[in-house]
Motif scaffolding. Structure first.
Motif, PDB file in Angstrom:
ATOM      1  N   ASN A 104      15.719 -30.814 -13.462  1.00  0.00           N
ATOM      2  CA  ASN A 104      14.287 -31.093 -13.531  1.00  0.00           C
ATOM      3  C   ASN A 104      13.941 -32.467 -12.990  1.00  0.00           C
ATOM      4  O   ASN A 104      12.919 -32.638 -12.325  1.00  0.00           O
ATOM      5  N   SER A 108      11.538 -32.914  -9.824  1.00  0.00           N
ATOM      6  CA  SER A 108      10.232 -33.567  -9.995  1.00  0.00           C
ATOM      7  C   SER A 108      10.059 -34.704  -8.992  1.00  0.00           C
ATOM      8  O   SER A 108       8.955 -34.915  -8.460  1.00  0.00           O
ATOM      9  N   ASP A 126       1.996 -30.667 -10.822  1.00  0.00           N
ATOM     10  CA  ASP A 126       3.227 -30.157 -11.410  1.00  0.00           C
ATOM     11  C   ASP A 126       4.340 -31.202 -11.359  1.00  0.00           C
ATOM     12  O   ASP A 126       5.233 -31.208 -12.198  1.00  0.00           O
ATOM     13  N   HIS A 129       3.767 -33.301 -14.294  1.00  0.00           N
ATOM     14  CA  HIS A 129       4.143 -32.457 -15.423  1.00  0.00           C
ATOM     15  C   HIS A 129       5.663 -32.355 -15.550  1.00  0.00           C
ATOM     16  O   HIS A 129       6.228 -32.498 -16.638  1.00  0.00           O
ATOM     17  N   ASP A 130       6.354 -32.118 -14.428  1.00  0.00           N
ATOM     18  CA  ASP A 130       7.813 -31.964 -14.458  1.00  0.00           C
ATOM     19  C   ASP A 130       8.533 -33.274 -14.762  1.00  0.00           C
ATOM     20  O   ASP A 130       9.607 -33.269 -15.374  1.00  0.00           O
ATOM     21  N   ASP A 133       8.369 -33.543 -18.285  1.00  0.00           N
ATOM     22  CA  ASP A 133       9.347 -32.593 -18.824  1.00  0.00           C
ATOM     23  C   ASP A 133      10.749 -33.183 -18.798  1.00  0.00           C
ATOM     24  O   ASP A 133      11.521 -33.041 -19.751  1.00  0.00           O
ATOM     25  N   ASN A 211      13.804 -23.119 -11.871  1.00  0.00           N
ATOM     26  CA  ASN A 211      13.265 -22.915 -13.213  1.00  0.00           C
ATOM     27  C   ASN A 211      13.702 -21.580 -13.811  1.00  0.00           C
ATOM     28  O   ASN A 211      13.830 -21.448 -15.034  1.00  0.00           O
ATOM     29  N   HIS A 232       9.001 -23.273 -22.078  1.00  0.00           N
ATOM     30  CA  HIS A 232       8.364 -24.038 -21.021  1.00  0.00           C
ATOM     31  C   HIS A 232       8.950 -23.734 -19.643  1.00  0.00           C
ATOM     32  O   HIS A 232       8.220 -23.695 -18.644  1.00  0.00           O
ATOM     33  N   GLU A 235       7.265 -20.744 -18.457  1.00  0.00           N
ATOM     34  CA  GLU A 235       5.901 -21.050 -18.017  1.00  0.00           C
ATOM     35  C   GLU A 235       5.907 -21.674 -16.626  1.00  0.00           C
ATOM     36  O   GLU A 235       5.020 -21.397 -15.801  1.00  0.00           O
ATOM     37  N   ASP A 236       6.894 -22.504 -16.350  1.00  0.00           N
ATOM     38  CA  ASP A 236       7.010 -23.100 -15.021  1.00  0.00           C
ATOM     39  C   ASP A 236       7.256 -22.036 -13.958  1.00  0.00           C
ATOM     40  O   ASP A 236       6.721 -22.109 -12.846  1.00  0.00           O
ATOM     41  N   TRP A 240       4.747 -21.431 -10.851  1.00  0.00           N
ATOM     42  CA  TRP A 240       5.167 -21.480  -9.449  1.00  0.00           C
ATOM     43  C   TRP A 240       4.987 -20.134  -8.752  1.00  0.00           C
ATOM     44  O   TRP A 240       4.794 -20.088  -7.528  1.00  0.00           O
TER      45      TRP A 240
END
Length: 372
Positions: A104, A108, A126, A129-130, A133, A211, A232, A235-236, A240
């Motif tokens: 991750n 990211s 994202d 967000h990542d 994460d 992911n 999560h 959800e990613d 995507w």
């Protein structure tokens, strides 16, 4: 060899300690304790009452209400191998989190670079967000390693709550990141900018692969920490998949408003799934009654036991979202010590379906209602 259900065993060291004590009994050399199955294997020539006394002294409960299961000795030795495997499950979870953290973090950083190059709000959102994460997964990884430690003088219940602390931290980071994504994307709804749809397409393909692998890896775990991370990661993947669809549309139609719309949609979806997980973890930290447990009904059932005239200080709470603890004081109308232990066994039997691994049951003689 007979197999009995064992309740209240919460760590591998507890299993080893109990096994060592039981093997000191007459003919007890082959007594074995399985931490993975929460079970006790006892040869037929061992005094089961002596076994029960030792188990009770270790604050555990041997369920002898139902007939024990007869097992072959060779089967039991196979179980010992399984026991070793179970003991290493926490370390395996920690290693899986470490791998997901590295994946991750690297991805990211790549998102920031390509998000600017492709001028995509969805990818940049994202990326933020990542990155959040990655930091939360790093913390979760650290907390998971701590949670694998056994109980000590400072943490008498063990370190399992650190895993839950990781889940709470992850939820907070996800909620904060999602709010920032919405704030960043709303202005772009009124002034959408062109994006590189081909770049978005290939980023989406790579992201779904990474992911998807992380979701599969975390989905194999059972802790609250792993469940939140697995959710999560899934959800990613879905987010995507949306980016992939939008990138295909943008290759044929210049509907650039889809980019910020998708960004906001992903953020709102993550919020809708993360908030319930956060509230659930917070309830465990606040030591609320575990979900599915009716404490009033439990109180009523305890009062229905012979010789029990009153109940006070009845508490049941979760240690980490998986294992529960229980404490109660019961007032009885008998001075027969054997009845005390019978009452304790009946109460522990009531707790069988509530995953209680720690129980404290105090029996007090009610002198006003004493039966002679």
């Amino acid at each position: 060899m007979e197999k009995y259900s064992l309740q209240g065993m919460h760590c591998a060291n507890c299993a080893k300690k109990l096994e060592a004590r039981l093997q000191q009994l007459q003919h007890g050399e082959k007594v074995q304790v399985s931490f993975s199955d929460k079970a006790l294997f006892v040869p037929g020539d061992v005094d089961i009452n002596a076994v029960k006394k030792i188990v009770s002294a270790e604050k555990m409960f041997l369920n002898t209400t139902f007939a024990p299961t007869n097992v072959e000795e060779s089967h039991h030795h196979h179980d010992k191998k399984g026991h070793h495997h179970h003991m290493n499950s926490g370390e395996k979870a920690s290693k899986n989190m470490q791998l997901v953290f590295v994946l991750n973090l690297l991805f990211s950083l790549a998102e920031f670079v390509f998000g600017f190059l492709f001028n995509s709000a969805a990818i940049l959102s994202d990326a933020v967000h990542d990155l959040g994460d990655s930091l939360s997964i790093g913390l979760a990884w650290g907390f998971q390693k701590i949670s694998n430690k056994e109980a000590n003088g400072k943490y008498s219940f063990g370190h399992r709550r650190f895993s839950l602390l990781g889940a709470l931290t992850t939820s907070i980071v996800l909620m904060t990141g999602s709010v920032l994504v919405v704030v960043h994307s709303v202005p772009l709804l009124f002034n959408p900018e062109p994006v590189n749809s081909q770049g978005m397409f290939w980023m989406a393909i790579i992201a779904i692969a990474i992911n998807g692998f992380a979701t599969w890896l975390m989905g194999k775990g059972s802790s609250a920490n792993e469940r939140v991370l697995s959710l999560h990661m899934l959800e990613d993947v879905l987010g995507w998949a949306g980016v992939l669809i939008v990138s295909v549309v943008l290759r044929y139609q210049e509907w650039y408003i889809l980019d910020p719309l998708l960004s906001i949609g992903i953020a709102l979806f993550i919020l809708s799934r993360t908030i319930p997980n956060f509230l659930s973890s917070a309830n465990v930290f606040l030591e609320s009654v575990p979900e599915g447990v009716d404490i009033r009904q439990l109180d009523k059932k305890i009062r229905s036991i012979d010789y029990v005239h009153g109940v006070s200080h009845l508490h049941i709470w979760s240690i980490d979202g998986e294992e529960n603890a229980f404490a109660v004081t019961v007032y009885v109308s008998t001075e027969d010590v054997s009845e005390f232990e019978s009452i304790r066994e009946q109460i522990r039997l009531m707790l069988t379906d509530n995953n209680v691994t720690h129980s404290t049951i105090e029996v007090v003689v009610d002198m006003e209602n004493l039966i002679h």
